[in-house]
Design a protein around this motif. Structure first.
Motif, PDB file in Angstrom:
ATOM      1  N   LEU A  40     -55.166   7.175  15.055  1.00  0.00           N
ATOM      2  CA  LEU A  40     -54.331   6.357  15.924  1.00  0.00           C
ATOM      3  C   LEU A  40     -53.433   7.227  16.803  1.00  0.00           C
ATOM      4  CD1 LEU A  40     -53.372   3.557  13.382  1.00  0.00           C
ATOM      5  CD2 LEU A  40     -55.139   3.499  15.131  1.00  0.00           C
ATOM      6  N   GLN A  41     -53.127   6.713  17.976  1.00  0.00           N
ATOM      7  CA  GLN A  41     -52.342   7.454  18.953  1.00  0.00           C
ATOM      8  C   GLN A  41     -50.854   7.173  18.766  1.00  0.00           C
ATOM      9  OE1 GLN A  41     -53.814   9.489  21.079  1.00  0.00           O
ATOM     10  NE2 GLN A  41     -52.133  10.074  22.438  1.00  0.00           N
ATOM     11  N   GLY A  42     -50.043   8.221  18.929  1.00  0.00           N
ATOM     12  CA  GLY A  42     -48.599   8.089  18.884  1.00  0.00           C
ATOM     13  C   GLY A  42     -47.976   8.740  17.681  1.00  0.00           C
ATOM     14  N   CYS A  43     -47.020   9.643  17.916  1.00  0.00           N
ATOM     15  CA  CYS A  43     -46.248  10.234  16.822  1.00  0.00           C
ATOM     16  C   CYS A  43     -45.005  10.903  17.379  1.00  0.00           C
ATOM     17  CB  CYS A  43     -47.070  11.262  16.048  1.00  0.00           C
ATOM     18  SG  CYS A  43     -46.168  11.940  14.625  1.00  0.00           S
ATOM     19  N   PRO A  44     -43.820  10.476  16.922  1.00  0.00           N
ATOM     20  CA  PRO A  44     -42.578  11.085  17.385  1.00  0.00           C
ATOM     21  C   PRO A  44     -41.986  12.099  16.404  1.00  0.00           C
ATOM     22  CG  PRO A  44     -42.075   9.007  16.367  1.00  0.00           C
ATOM     23  CD  PRO A  44     -43.560   9.227  16.183  1.00  0.00           C
ATOM     24  N   VAL A  45     -42.722  12.464  15.344  1.00  0.00           N
ATOM     25  CA  VAL A  45     -42.145  13.287  14.269  1.00  0.00           C
ATOM     26  C   VAL A  45     -41.948  14.735  14.712  1.00  0.00           C
ATOM     27  CG1 VAL A  45     -42.431  14.084  11.886  1.00  0.00           C
ATOM     28  CG2 VAL A  45     -43.085  11.750  12.521  1.00  0.00           C
ATOM     29  N   GLY A  46     -42.946  15.319  15.398  1.00  0.00           N
ATOM     30  CA  GLY A  46     -42.764  16.635  16.013  1.00  0.00           C
ATOM     31  C   GLY A  46     -42.966  17.831  15.120  1.00  0.00           C
ATOM     32  N   CYS A  47     -43.998  17.814  14.271  1.00  0.00           N
ATOM     33  CA  CYS A  47     -44.275  18.959  13.393  1.00  0.00           C
ATOM     34  C   CYS A  47     -44.773  20.140  14.222  1.00  0.00           C
ATOM     35  CB  CYS A  47     -45.323  18.601  12.352  1.00  0.00           C
ATOM     36  SG  CYS A  47     -44.913  17.141  11.384  1.00  0.00           S
ATOM     37  N   PRO A  48     -44.146  21.323  14.109  1.00  0.00           N
ATOM     38  CA  PRO A  48     -44.529  22.452  14.963  1.00  0.00           C
ATOM     39  C   PRO A  48     -45.942  22.962  14.712  1.00  0.00           C
ATOM     40  CG  PRO A  48     -42.955  23.155  13.286  1.00  0.00           C
ATOM     41  CD  PRO A  48     -43.008  21.655  13.233  1.00  0.00           C
ATOM     42  N   TRP A  49     -46.462  22.784  13.478  1.00  0.00           N
ATOM     43  CA  TRP A  49     -47.803  23.292  13.156  1.00  0.00           C
ATOM     44  C   TRP A  49     -48.888  22.228  13.344  1.00  0.00           C
ATOM     45  CZ3 TRP A  49     -44.068  22.481   9.320  1.00  0.00           C
ATOM     46  CH2 TRP A  49     -44.297  21.365   8.497  1.00  0.00           C
ATOM     47  N   CYS A  50     -48.528  21.073  13.862  1.00  0.00           N
ATOM     48  CA  CYS A  50     -49.474  19.954  13.984  1.00  0.00           C
ATOM     49  C   CYS A  50     -50.746  20.400  14.705  1.00  0.00           C
ATOM     50  CB  CYS A  50     -48.825  18.812  14.746  1.00  0.00           C
ATOM     51  SG  CYS A  50     -49.914  17.390  14.999  1.00  0.00           S
ATOM     52  N   ASP A  51     -51.906  20.022  14.154  1.00  0.00           N
ATOM     53  CA  ASP A  51     -53.176  20.360  14.805  1.00  0.00           C
ATOM     54  C   ASP A  51     -53.759  19.173  15.572  1.00  0.00           C
ATOM     55  OD1 ASP A  51     -53.927  18.827  12.654  1.00  0.00           O
ATOM     56  OD2 ASP A  51     -55.165  20.362  11.697  1.00  0.00           O
ATOM     57  N   THR A  52     -52.957  18.113  15.739  1.00  0.00           N
ATOM     58  CA  THR A  52     -53.397  16.964  16.550  1.00  0.00           C
ATOM     59  C   THR A  52     -52.290  16.567  17.533  1.00  0.00           C
ATOM     60  OG1 THR A  52     -52.688  15.403  14.825  1.00  0.00           O
ATOM     61  CG2 THR A  52     -55.009  16.087  14.803  1.00  0.00           C
ATOM     62  N   LYS A  53     -51.723  17.527  18.209  1.00  0.00           N
ATOM     63  CA  LYS A  53     -50.639  17.231  19.151  1.00  0.00           C
ATOM     64  C   LYS A  53     -51.102  16.340  20.307  1.00  0.00           C
ATOM     65  CE  LYS A  53     -47.829  21.296  18.122  1.00  0.00           C
ATOM     66  NZ  LYS A  53     -47.189  22.539  18.625  1.00  0.00           N
ATOM     67  N   HIS A  54     -52.403  16.276  20.537  1.00  0.00           N
ATOM     68  CA  HIS A  54     -52.925  15.407  21.591  1.00  0.00           C
ATOM     69  C   HIS A  54     -52.772  13.932  21.243  1.00  0.00           C
ATOM     70  CE1 HIS A  54     -56.167  16.058  18.684  1.00  0.00           C
ATOM     71  NE2 HIS A  54     -56.728  14.947  19.105  1.00  0.00           N
ATOM     72  N   THR A  55     -52.340  13.620  20.013  1.00  0.00           N
ATOM     73  CA  THR A  55     -52.126  12.219  19.625  1.00  0.00           C
ATOM     74  C   THR A  55     -50.663  11.799  19.733  1.00  0.00           C
ATOM     75  OG1 THR A  55     -51.748  12.714  17.276  1.00  0.00           O
ATOM     76  CG2 THR A  55     -54.038  12.389  17.975  1.00  0.00           C
ATOM     77  N   TRP A  56     -49.801  12.655  20.182  1.00  0.00           N
ATOM     78  CA  TRP A  56     -48.373  12.350  20.129  1.00  0.00           C
ATOM     79  C   TRP A  56     -47.941  11.285  21.143  1.00  0.00           C
ATOM     80  CZ3 TRP A  56     -45.183  17.523  19.426  1.00  0.00           C
ATOM     81  CH2 TRP A  56     -45.490  18.068  18.178  1.00  0.00           C
ATOM     82  N   THR A  57     -48.426  11.352  22.366  1.00  0.00           N
ATOM     83  CA  THR A  57     -47.878  10.553  23.462  1.00  0.00           C
ATOM     84  C   THR A  57     -48.653   9.261  23.676  1.00  0.00           C
ATOM     85  OG1 THR A  57     -47.127  12.555  24.600  1.00  0.00           O
ATOM     86  CG2 THR A  57     -47.301  10.547  25.914  1.00  0.00           C
ATOM     87  N   LEU A  58     -47.921   8.174  23.769  1.00  0.00           N
ATOM     88  CA  LEU A  58     -48.486   6.884  24.168  1.00  0.00           C
ATOM     89  C   LEU A  58     -48.105   6.620  25.625  1.00  0.00           C
ATOM     90  CD1 LEU A  58     -47.830   4.600  21.077  1.00  0.00           C
ATOM     91  CD2 LEU A  58     -50.057   5.064  22.092  1.00  0.00           C
ATOM     92  N   ASP A  59     -49.110   6.491  26.464  1.00  0.00           N
ATOM     93  CA  ASP A  59     -48.883   6.287  27.886  1.00  0.00           C
ATOM     94  C   ASP A  59     -50.004   5.385  28.391  1.00  0.00           C
ATOM     95  OD1 ASP A  59     -48.658   6.440  30.646  1.00  0.00           O
ATOM     96  OD2 ASP A  59     -48.242   8.591  30.678  1.00  0.00           O
ATOM     97  N   ASP A  60     -49.650   4.277  29.021  1.00  0.00           N
ATOM     98  CA  ASP A  60     -50.655   3.347  29.519  1.00  0.00           C
ATOM     99  C   ASP A  60     -51.635   4.018  30.489  1.00  0.00           C
ATOM    100  OD1 ASP A  60     -49.624   1.319  28.002  1.00  0.00           O
ATOM    101  OD2 ASP A  60     -48.470   0.404  29.629  1.00  0.00           O
ATOM    102  N   ALA A  61     -51.195   5.086  31.148  1.00  0.00           N
ATOM    103  CA  ALA A  61     -52.073   5.790  32.082  1.00  0.00           C
ATOM    104  C   ALA A  61     -53.201   6.527  31.370  1.00  0.00           C
ATOM    105  CB  ALA A  61     -51.261   6.774  32.921  1.00  0.00           C
ATOM    106  N   LEU A  62     -53.059   6.700  30.056  1.00  0.00           N
ATOM    107  CA  LEU A  62     -54.063   7.422  29.278  1.00  0.00           C
ATOM    108  C   LEU A  62     -55.060   6.487  28.597  1.00  0.00           C
ATOM    109  CD1 LEU A  62     -51.661   9.994  27.577  1.00  0.00           C
ATOM    110  CD2 LEU A  62     -53.261  10.458  29.451  1.00  0.00           C
ATOM    111  N   VAL A  63     -54.898   5.178  28.782  1.00  0.00           N
ATOM    112  CA  VAL A  63     -55.794   4.212  28.149  1.00  0.00           C
ATOM    113  C   VAL A  63     -57.146   4.214  28.862  1.00  0.00           C
ATOM    114  CG1 VAL A  63     -56.177   1.773  27.632  1.00  0.00           C
ATOM    115  CG2 VAL A  63     -53.907   2.774  27.342  1.00  0.00           C
TER     116      VAL A  63
END
Length: 235
Positions: A40-63
């Protein structure tokens, strides 16, 4: 609408999916189990080692469309929107045979997952959620909940006691002794830790982190969780 770290939105009802694929679960208690991953898309937690940073932002322009997401051959922020009924139809369309569904992210517990997990269990699937523990967990009673607690991350979110209490498995990322101390503090909130499986997962497969995790698992009678999929080169 754009989701930013300083403007979180919780418990969406519409599912926003970045990836969906069939593979083998590589981590934790279900390591080795064939599974369909729903990311699922969206995450505001902000883990520096995250390997799925492409899932962080929810933006209608990306749908985009489900077909475009299912055809992805590289990580991207694009995602599609659906509901539980539509997702089950996509399972049939794709011909998935795995009966274990892993709902991950991003932060999946930003979503109300009760309808999805209830429908899946009614169809004979088992379900698992992988969450940071920073959102209330809303799911079917039989869903296996893996809390991978994220402490003092950039987003400033606290690990919820309610999430720890709902966990079937606490899978903690570790690199140094302070991470073990953080875990001890979290586990102290539980009345009976024998009711939850505790796993330690070395951060980024670092040799020192792995040695610490192995030593602590032996001392505490906990389980070691390796990111097996990374070692064998599968998604």
């Amino acid at each position: 609408m754009i989701l930013r770290l300083d403007n979180p939105v919780s418990h969406f009802s519409t599912l926003k999916i970045n990836e969906m694929f069939e593979t083998i679960q590589g981590e934790g208690a279900h390591t080795g189990v064939p599974a369909v991953f729903v990311r699922l898309q969206g995450c505001p937690v902000g883990c520096p080692w995250c390997d799925t940073k492409h899932t962080w932002t929810l933006d209608d322009a990306l749908v985009t469309t489900a077909d475009n997401v299912l055809k992805k051959d590289a990580e991207s922020e694009t995602h599609f929107a659906t509901d539980a009924k539509g997702l089950l139809a996509l399972f049939e369309q794709e011909g998935y045979v795995a009966k274990h569904i892993v709902i991950t992210g991003g932060e999946p517990c930003m979503y109300d997952l009760r309808d999805l997990t209830t429908r899946l269990h009614a169809r004979g699937y088992t379900t698992q959620i992988e969450t940071s523990g920073t959102y209330e967990v809303l799911c079917h009673a039989d869903t296996w909940v893996t809390v991978s607690p994220k402490v003092e991350m950039k987003g400033g979110y606290e690990v919820l006691t309610s999430a720890l209490q709902r966990a079937n498995e606490i899978k903690h990322p570790v690199a140094m002794e302070k991470h073990i101390e953080e875990l001890d503090t979290l586990l102290a909130r539980l009345d009976d830790i024998s009711q939850v499986q505790v796993c330690l997962q070395p951060i980024s497969q670092q040799a020192r982190a792995t040695a610490l995790a192995v030593k602590t698992c032996i001392q505490r009678n906990w389980r070691l969780s390796l990111q097996t999929h990374k070692y064998i080169g599968i998604e």
